[in-house]
Design a protein around this motif. Structure first.
Motif, PDB file in Angstrom:
ATOM      1  N   TYR A 473      62.313  45.559  59.687  1.00  0.00           N
ATOM      2  CA  TYR A 473      60.940  46.006  59.427  1.00  0.00           C
ATOM      3  C   TYR A 473      59.894  45.179  60.155  1.00  0.00           C
ATOM      4  CZ  TYR A 473      62.924  48.897  55.729  1.00  0.00           C
ATOM      5  OH  TYR A 473      63.646  49.831  55.029  1.00  0.00           O
ATOM      6  N   ILE A 474      60.296  44.110  60.829  1.00  0.00           N
ATOM      7  CA  ILE A 474      59.316  43.331  61.573  1.00  0.00           C
ATOM      8  C   ILE A 474      58.733  44.216  62.669  1.00  0.00           C
ATOM      9  CG2 ILE A 474      58.962  41.329  63.062  1.00  0.00           C
ATOM     10  CD1 ILE A 474      61.216  39.934  61.590  1.00  0.00           C
ATOM     11  N   PRO A 475      57.410  44.342  62.718  1.00  0.00           N
ATOM     12  CA  PRO A 475      56.834  45.259  63.718  1.00  0.00           C
ATOM     13  C   PRO A 475      57.107  44.783  65.140  1.00  0.00           C
ATOM     14  CG  PRO A 475      55.113  43.974  62.633  1.00  0.00           C
ATOM     15  CD  PRO A 475      56.379  43.712  61.886  1.00  0.00           C
ATOM     16  N   SER A 476      57.525  45.732  65.966  1.00  0.00           N
ATOM     17  CA  SER A 476      57.753  45.418  67.379  1.00  0.00           C
ATOM     18  C   SER A 476      56.485  45.661  68.191  1.00  0.00           C
ATOM     19  CB  SER A 476      58.878  46.295  67.941  1.00  0.00           C
ATOM     20  OG  SER A 476      58.577  47.675  67.758  1.00  0.00           O
ATOM     21  N   SER A 477      55.533  46.371  67.580  1.00  0.00           N
ATOM     22  CA  SER A 477      54.285  46.664  68.271  1.00  0.00           C
ATOM     23  C   SER A 477      53.119  46.415  67.327  1.00  0.00           C
ATOM     24  CB  SER A 477      54.254  48.117  68.737  1.00  0.00           C
ATOM     25  OG  SER A 477      52.964  48.479  69.199  1.00  0.00           O
ATOM     26  N   ILE A 555      59.017  41.350  52.957  1.00  0.00           N
ATOM     27  CA  ILE A 555      59.104  40.082  53.686  1.00  0.00           C
ATOM     28  C   ILE A 555      58.429  40.222  55.056  1.00  0.00           C
ATOM     29  CG2 ILE A 555      60.708  38.468  54.780  1.00  0.00           C
ATOM     30  CD1 ILE A 555      60.617  38.196  51.761  1.00  0.00           C
ATOM     31  N   ALA A 556      58.523  41.405  55.643  1.00  0.00           N
ATOM     32  CA  ALA A 556      57.946  41.644  56.972  1.00  0.00           C
ATOM     33  C   ALA A 556      56.490  42.110  56.897  1.00  0.00           C
ATOM     34  CB  ALA A 556      58.783  42.684  57.708  1.00  0.00           C
ATOM     35  N   GLY A 557      55.871  41.974  55.735  1.00  0.00           N
ATOM     36  CA  GLY A 557      54.456  42.325  55.625  1.00  0.00           C
ATOM     37  C   GLY A 557      54.195  43.797  55.410  1.00  0.00           C
ATOM     38  N   LEU A 558      55.177  44.495  54.827  1.00  0.00           N
ATOM     39  CA  LEU A 558      55.040  45.925  54.552  1.00  0.00           C
ATOM     40  C   LEU A 558      55.370  46.130  53.074  1.00  0.00           C
ATOM     41  CD1 LEU A 558      54.505  48.752  55.522  1.00  0.00           C
ATOM     42  CD2 LEU A 558      56.811  48.859  56.458  1.00  0.00           C
TER      43      LEU A 558
END
Length: 922
Positions: A473-477, A555-558
């Protein structure tokens, strides 16, 4: 100074001639100023014979100074100018902070400086403030956190200052004549409140040059001082205080297990953050985590890792778990599983540098795209960081992770051994042999047995437990969608068929984030408390179920949550926009497809937790219980903890088989999509939403009704209580809900707030919990006044409030010199811009809920304030004083052993019957 590339603030560090270090922050577009002063002295610096002295000093500084000798002068000044003030005393630091409209900064800083450096310590006020400290102490005597904290103190090294009694009370302070106590306060103040032992942070919309000038005017005349030597502290625990179990008897129902490891201070590794990395790995809640394993065994329902006390030479690393009945019987197996996980981390982390890289990326994203916190929190944190960080890292310290080094992690792991462990067991029925001082907490310490030490030292491998996979889920963009003026405010892009969709773009914060809300107004809400109880259970089961799959999104800010409201329930997601709509669609689909699975899997566990939570709510401090009853009395679909407890107890899994279909049988849906999305994405989302709409029958938006108290005599409701303290809440419901009525309610509350606090707490010494508030219910304005008192009966408190109102509302015209300034300050508060994207989203969402479809209610209130004359407010105050078209509701509980006489008014005997016979404001 290291700051985010997207940070719009400007920063300046300076040191005044007297040695005071200052961080100045210019926050563009803000009309407010926040100042925080942190002092490197807390209760660790208390004299042994007078423990709690630092806390008493904190209180005394508010009660008059050389140039401003009236008690609470700064409190009243900032309150009159749209601000707040507060303070706290910690172990090694004390902090004072306030915020105010920026045009009043010079006057505020003059008072702040005088208060901090030139207090009067008037003997009569010392005597009074001992009563306040004692009231605060008594307020916390049945607080399980405070009771646990005292046991922690008594099971630590008695030579370490952590073991001291930090609060103080009459028993401690009355040992000394007031003259001697005054001298102790003076000595403590003169030693510790010196410029080289203090750090100041000011955050403001004013320019840095203006701030520099104002700070120099306020503080330059303070004399310089020599730096204080650092306290030399012994070890926090002796050898006999580790490798132990501690049995603790709580008041509230809980079954908690806290496994603590005693570490040294790890601040020197702040650029590697080993504790944070270990918290992430041990506290993981994904499918193959330690918690997932404990849940699969039905041993625990929650787990948090990494918290714990810390100071200049110590840090506790806690693993805090809520156990099940079965888990209580398998505590050693649980602890063995913890050590098995620690062994797994020790084995795998040296070859998995990618985990640190992932953690560093998450930290950088959080730093670059943080939601601006409260300025008071930031100012307090940064003023503390000035003590602990090189100047270039004061702002970035809490996010900085630029040294990807395994060795600090291994260093921390070296202390996570059975011999260095403290196990706190907190539940009913434990054997105890001691009673903790001050809070009367039963406890017992027991050394770990040889067999236990051996079991934990050689834990078995548990294949089910694995470290988390890379986070998908870590944003790639973080690409930004160029906003258009068409969607600066929400626009309804779809309506009809029981569903309205609103869309707005972020045109201010320039962050790759957003918020998505979806409200379900369900006709089934009309079915009463058992439906409300089932809804509560259903939502809790869904959240448990979804957390297994979507924990790593958070955890990934979502983030996501499903929560109940009066008319049904809502889904809310927020955070990075890239994967958010996909997450939202998954949640919406699985609410329909996974309800039965979630209920089957989690119903029994959730029911136990809900019962426990509701039973504990009945043990909350009296004032909290009164406010809960206020909501229950005034809102049609709000139910009290006692009623809800019985309904939850009566709810069975079988009875809920058809619950989702009943809930979805007739619905109205309203959605807000706000943030970094294009119109095309919003259209696609809307189409998907219509296809997934589970409702076969179109419903209507439901009213959030409020009981109409107007044109009635005073209503009185008594809440039974076994507490020793009395409590009263008086609620005045305004005659109307026009912008003018809202404006006058806000202004009137502002006028009485500071005098009420000063009169009831400082002059009358009635209690520690005292205050007023503007409190609208579903947008209908109202004003509350409240007191919780250890020394007066409820009827006396009502009489005191009545007398206060008679004294302060009878002649509103005496406020004429301050009238325009008061209006200006309230207008500035109402016109304050949203601090971050999520706050703006929430404001827009609330506007939709209140049918403010032009999103300009604050503007209309501001116009009403601008045109308001003092004579109109005087008539409004007179109407409130004489109960002319104002509704009045008194809710109270009588303290045991305190003088008792009847509170006059029309008594409410049964809440259900009262609401059935009431008219409602729609």
């Amino acid at each position: 100074m290291l700051v985010s590339q997207f940070d719009k603030n400007s920063y300046k560090l300076l040191q005044l001639n007297n040695g005071l270090d200052v961080l100045l922050v210019h926050e563009p577009n803000s009309k407010r100023t926040t100042a925080a002063m942190t002092i490197a002295a807390g209760h660790f610096s208390d004299p042994v014979e007078c423990q709690g002295l630092a806390h008493l000093l904190e209180h005394m500084l508010f009660l008059g100074s050389r140039n401003f000798n009236e008690p609470n002068n700064l409190n009243q000044f900032v309150s009159q100018h749209g601000g707040n003030i507060n303070a706290w005393t910690g172990t090694e630091h004390t902090s004072f902070h306030f915020d105010v409209m920026s045009n009043e900064l010079r006057e505020s800083l003059a008072r702040f400086s005088d208060m901090l450096f030139y207090p009067l310590f008037q003997e009569a006020l010392i005597d009074k403030e001992i009563h306040s400290i004692d009231a605060e102490f008594k307020l916390k005597q049945k607080d399980d956190l405070r009771r646990l904290y005292q046991v922690h103190k008594e099971t630590s090294n008695p030579q370490h200052p952590f073991s001291k009694f930090s609060v103080g009370n009459s028993e401690v302070f009355r040992q000394f004549p007031i003259t001697e106590l005054k001298q102790k306060l003076i000595n403590f103040h003169q030693k510790n409140f010196v410029t080289n032992n203090m750090k100041l942070c000011v955050i403001s919309g004013l320019s840095l040059e203006n701030l520099k000038s104002e700070v120099e005017i306020a503080f330059n005349d303070v004399k310089t001082s020599a730096p204080l030597p650092e306290l030399e502290l012994p070890n926090l625990y002796t050898e006999s205080q580790v490798g132990i179990k501690i049995n603790i008897q709580p008041i509230k129902q809980t079954k908690r297990l806290i496994v603590s490891f005693a570490l040294p201070n790890t601040d020197k590794y702040y650029r590697s953050k080993p504790s944070s990395v270990l918290s992430h790995l041990l506290g993981d809640e994904g499918k193959h985590s330690l918690l997932a394993y404990l849940k699969s065994k039905n041993w625990a329902t929650s787990l948090g890792a990494g918290g714990g006390i810390q100071g200049s030479n110590f840090k506790d690393f806690n693993i805090n778990m809520q156990l099940t009945e079965l888990g209580v019987k398998h505590q050693n197996d649980i602890i063995e599983a913890i050590f098995s996980t620690i062994a797994l981390i020790s084995k795998e982390i040296p070859t998995q540098l990618w985990r640190l890289e992932e953690k560093a990326k998450l930290s950088q994203l959080a730093f670059d795209y943080s939601d601006s916190g409260k300025a008071t929190d930031l100012a307090t944190q940064w003023s503390s960081n000035l003590f602990e960080s090189p100047k270039e890292h004061v702002v970035a310290r809490d996010y900085l992770l630029d040294r990807l080094d395994i060795k600090p992690i291994q260093y921390c792991l070296s202390f996570m051994t059975p011999e260095n462990m403290r196990v706190k067991r907190i539940y009913e029925g434990l054997e105890t042999d001691k009673i903790a001082n001050w809070y009367n907490t039963p406890y017992k310490t027991i050394p770990l047995s040889t067999e236990e030490l051996a079991q934990f030292s050689r834990p078995k491998d548990i294949p089910e437990i694995q470290l988390p996979e890379p986070n998908i889920y870590i944003p790639s963009s973080t690409k930004l969608i160029p906003p258009t003026s068409d969607f600066a405010n929400p626009v309804r892009i779809s309506r009809g068929d029981g569903m309205d969709v609103w869309f707005a773009q972020d045109n201010k914060f320039n962050q790759p984030k957003g918020d998505c809300y979806l409200a379900f107004d369900c006709k089934a809400t009309d079915l009463g408390i058992y439906t409300a109880a089932q809804k509560r259970m259903w939502i809790s089961c869904l959240m448990e179920h979804f957390n297994d799959d979507f924990y790593h999104a958070g955890i990934a800010g979502l983030n996501f949550r499903i929560y109940p409201h009066q008319a049904g329930f809502s889904i809310h997601t927020n955070g990075f926009s890239q994967h958010q709509l996909t997450l939202f669609k998954n949640l919406l689909e699985r609410i329909q497809t996974d309800s039965e699975t979630a209920l089957d899997t989690y119903f029994d566990k959730v029911k136990i937790r809900q019962i426990q939570s509701l039973q504990n709510a009945l043990l909350n401090k009296p004032i909290n219980r009164l406010f809960s009853h206020l909501s229950e009395l005034l809102q049609r679909y709000n139910f009290g903890s006692k009623q809800m407890l019985e309904a939850v107890k009566d709810t069975s899994r079988g009875a809920m088989s058809n619950f989702p279909s009943i809930l979805f049988s007739e619905m109205y849906l309203e959605t807000l999509l706000h943030g970094n999305w294009s119109y095309e994405e919003a259209e696609t989302f809307t189409q998907d939403l219509r296809e997934r709409n589970p409702s076969a029958n179109i419903g209507l938006k439901l009213n959030r009704d409020v009981v109409d108290l107007r044109a009635q005599s005073r209503l009185v409701y008594q809440v039974s209580s076994e507490e020793e303290e009395s409590a009263v809440v008086i609620y005045f419901q305004a005659p109307g809900f026009t912008e003018s009525s809202v404006a006058m309610s806000i202004l009137l509350e502002q006028i009485i707030a500071a005098p009420f606090f000063n009169y009831m707490r400082t002059e009358k010494q009635l209690g520690y919990l005292v205050g007023t508030g503007y409190m609208p219910f579903n947008q209908h304005p109202g004003i509350t006044l409240y007191i919780q008192s250890p020394n007066a009966g409820a009827s006396s408190l009502v009489d005191e409030i009545e007398q206060f109102l008679q004294n302060h509302l009878a002649d509103i015209h005496s406020f004429a010199p301050y009238w325009q300034r008061l209006k200006d300050n309230v207008i500035k508060q109402l016109s304050e811009k949203d601090a971050n994207l999520s706050m703006k989203s929430q404001r827009l969402w609330m506007a939709l809920g209140n049918d403010d479809l032009n999103f300009d209610k604050n503007d209309r209130i501001i116009k009403a304030i601008e045109s308001l004359e003092l004579s109109e407010l005087a008539r409004f105050a007179s109407s409130m004083l004489n109960r002319e078209m104002f509704g009045e509701l008194v809710i109270y509980s009588q303290g045991q052993g305190l003088p008792n006489s009847e509170v006059k008014g029309t008594r409410i005997e049964n809440i259900d019957a009262f609401k059935l016979s009431s008219h409602f404001i729609i």
